[in-house]
Design an enzyme around this catalytic site. Structure first.
Site, PDB file in Angstrom:
ATOM      1  N   ARG A 270     -17.974  12.177  27.470  1.00  0.00           N
ATOM      2  CA  ARG A 270     -19.391  11.838  27.312  1.00  0.00           C
ATOM      3  C   ARG A 270     -19.943  12.702  26.194  1.00  0.00           C
ATOM      4  NH1 ARG A 270     -20.756  16.466  27.747  1.00  0.00           N
ATOM      5  NH2 ARG A 270     -22.883  15.768  27.442  1.00  0.00           N
TER       6      ARG A 270
ATOM      7  N   ARG B 181     -20.835   1.992  26.530  1.00  0.00           N
ATOM      8  CA  ARG B 181     -22.135   2.637  26.815  1.00  0.00           C
ATOM      9  C   ARG B 181     -23.101   2.239  25.689  1.00  0.00           C
ATOM     10  NH1 ARG B 181     -22.347   8.805  28.615  1.00  0.00           N
ATOM     11  NH2 ARG B 181     -24.338   8.127  29.480  1.00  0.00           N
TER      12      ARG B 181
ATOM     13  N   GLN C  23     -25.053  17.901  33.815  1.00  0.00           N
ATOM     14  CA  GLN C  23     -24.304  18.328  32.615  1.00  0.00           C
ATOM     15  C   GLN C  23     -24.599  19.793  32.278  1.00  0.00           C
ATOM     16  OE1 GLN C  23     -25.899  15.411  32.901  1.00  0.00           O
ATOM     17  NE2 GLN C  23     -24.984  13.815  31.656  1.00  0.00           N
TER      18      GLN C  23
ATOM     19  N   ASP D 104     -28.714  11.304  21.098  1.00  0.00           N
ATOM     20  CA  ASP D 104     -27.817  10.141  21.207  1.00  0.00           C
ATOM     21  C   ASP D 104     -28.092   9.106  20.134  1.00  0.00           C
ATOM     22  OD1 ASP D 104     -27.610  11.353  24.018  1.00  0.00           O
ATOM     23  OD2 ASP D 104     -25.972   9.890  23.834  1.00  0.00           O
TER      24      ASP D 104
ATOM     25  N   LYS E 134     -30.793  12.903  26.420  1.00  0.00           N
ATOM     26  CA  LYS E 134     -30.677  12.942  27.875  1.00  0.00           C
ATOM     27  C   LYS E 134     -32.037  12.947  28.566  1.00  0.00           C
ATOM     28  CE  LYS E 134     -27.810  12.699  29.864  1.00  0.00           C
ATOM     29  NZ  LYS E 134     -27.413  11.386  30.447  1.00  0.00           N
TER      30      LYS E 134
HETATM   31  O1  MRU Z   1     -24.941  10.941  29.416  1.00  0.00           O
HETATM   32  P1  MRU Z   1     -24.312  11.927  28.474  1.00  0.00           P
HETATM   33  O2  MRU Z   1     -23.804  13.151  29.154  1.00  0.00           O
HETATM   34  O3  MRU Z   1     -23.303  11.271  27.562  1.00  0.00           O
HETATM   35  O4  MRU Z   1     -25.528  12.391  27.549  1.00  0.00           O
HETATM   36  C1  MRU Z   1     -25.287  13.334  26.557  1.00  0.00           C
HETATM   37  C2  MRU Z   1     -26.503  13.755  25.838  1.00  0.00           C
HETATM   38  O5  MRU Z   1     -27.594  13.276  26.086  1.00  0.00           O
HETATM   39  C3  MRU Z   1     -26.318  14.715  24.704  1.00  0.00           C
HETATM   40  O6  MRU Z   1     -27.433  15.535  24.561  1.00  0.00           O
HETATM   41  C4  MRU Z   1     -26.118  13.923  23.403  1.00  0.00           C
HETATM   42  O7  MRU Z   1     -25.150  12.937  23.575  1.00  0.00           O
HETATM   43  C5  MRU Z   1     -25.743  14.809  22.284  1.00  0.00           C
HETATM   44  S1  MRU Z   1     -24.121  15.475  22.497  1.00  0.00           S
HETATM   45  C6  MRU Z   1     -23.782  16.411  21.127  1.00  0.00           C
END
Ligand code: MRU
Length: 344
Positions: free
Chosen positions: A52, A95, A197, A238, A249
């Site tokens: 992830r 995703r 996380q 993201d 997130k």
């Molecule tokens: O749902 P996730 O754990 O994939 O979400 C991850 C995040 O929101 C991170 O902050 C984002 O992907 C940046 S990772 C360098």
């Protein structure tokens, strides 16, 4: 710097013939690498969040395309390309929010289109290169972000935007790693409900580098900021729209509002591959909804049909709440003023 020795935590390892993925669902209790040699497995690993984090998802997908070509390419059969196209489609559907996934798939498709003769070596090399360049970008962002932090002492991060979420070193955690070497004294990590996380991944990852992060409940963030101790919030992204709105997130938006209220600065750290120049604003970003089971206490699942949960896993932080967006191509201060097109 010898990056290989520098990277204690790795989410992805390419063996030459397969992709090893660290199962992040099992961390921090267990370190389990699973080995994949087909796209179905890689797409499942992304969907189930074994791997992830936006850049890591993109890199895994790039290796997935390499595995697909290795499996299907045949000099004598004309339909191998349509089989690869079907595999790319599977990866695309894994995703929806992290644009790095589509960026990596587009890049790999372009490399594939340029190949003449047997494409296997060329396509493998392209995935390896995406991976290596991501690590270098993270290091560059680490320097740029740490320069901006200067002699500030206390930072907070959210989710995991570290080595686990990237090719290695991390975006937000890359900045925090570099800033820590230069003297940042205190790092707070929000727990990041519901998947944790922050609690399971970030505090563990930083501990591997000897950085003691202090875990806080997401709901403690306002009170922490009120204390006046916090200088910067440092997060990843993201997807970033052309106007500087940032999808990250769930909970990032709340932190940004709180940061404004308490005069804490807000830094977003992401490679240019996280910017979606095709969309003007965050309104065009699809927000992934995940199963309510990630949120509901186990005793309710399947037992109480009248108890439901709403589980959007990202939110959009408007550009006007962001102090700076840091990329490997440079930083954009006050992105609300002119957006991020200068980085295109
Ligand atoms: O749902 P996730 O754990 O994939 O979400 C991850 C995040 O929101 C991170 O902050 C984002 O992907 C940046 S990772 C360098």
């Amino acid at each position: 710097m010898n990056m290989k020795n520098e990277l204690k935590v790795r989410a992805l390892e390419w063996t030459g013939n397969s992709l090893k993925i660290l199962d992040q669902r099992a961390l921090p209790e267990k370190i389990i690498f699973e080995e994949y040699s087909d796209v179905m497995g890689v797409a499942r690993a992304i969907r189930s969040m074994r791997v992830r984090g936006a850049p890591a998802i993109g890199i895994a997908a790039a290796y997935g395309v390499a595995l697909s070509v290795m499996r299907h390419y045949s000099e004598s059969e004309a339909d191998w390309e349509s089989k690869v196209a079907g595999d790319i489609q599977q990866l695309e559907n894994s995703r929806p929010t992290a644009v790095n996934l589509y960026w990596a798939l587009d890049y790999m498709q372009r490399v594939l289109d340029k190949q003449t003769g047997n494409p296997i070596q060329g396509i493998k090399q392209a995935a390896i290169q995406i991976h290596a360049e991501d690590i270098i970008a993270n290091q560059t962002m680490g320097e740029i972000g740490a320069d901006l932090i200067g002699d500030a002492q206390t930072v907070m991060t959210h989710c995991n935007a570290g080595a686990l979420a990237t090719g290695g070193y991390g975006t937000a955690l890359g900045v925090i790693r570099t800033a820590h070497k230069r003297g940042v004294a205190k790092v707070y990590a929000g727990e990041t409900r519901p998947w944790l996380q922050g609690a399971r991944l970030t505090v563990w990852e930083l501990a591997q580098d000897g950085i003691a992060a202090t875990l806080v409940a997401d709901s403690a963030a306002a009170w922490l900021m009120k204390s006046g101790e916090l200088d910067w919030i440092v997060v990843g992204a993201d997807r970033i729209a052309a106007n500087g709105d940032v999808a990250n997130k769930i909970g990032t938006y709340s932190l940004a509002i709180l940061a404004k209220q308490h005069s804490v600065k807000m830094m977003v750290v992401a490679p240019v591959s996280t910017i979606d120049f095709t969309i003007e604003s965050g309104e065009d970003i699809e927000i992934e909804q995940r199963s309510q089971d990630e949120l509901l206490p186990e005793c309710y699942i399947n037992n109480e049909s009248l108890i439901t949960a709403w589980n959007p896993v990202f939110d959009i932080t408007p550009a006007n709440l962001i102090t700076v967006i840091v990329t490997e191509k440079g930083a954009v201060l006050e992105p609300a003023e002119n957006g991020v097109r200068s980085l295109q």
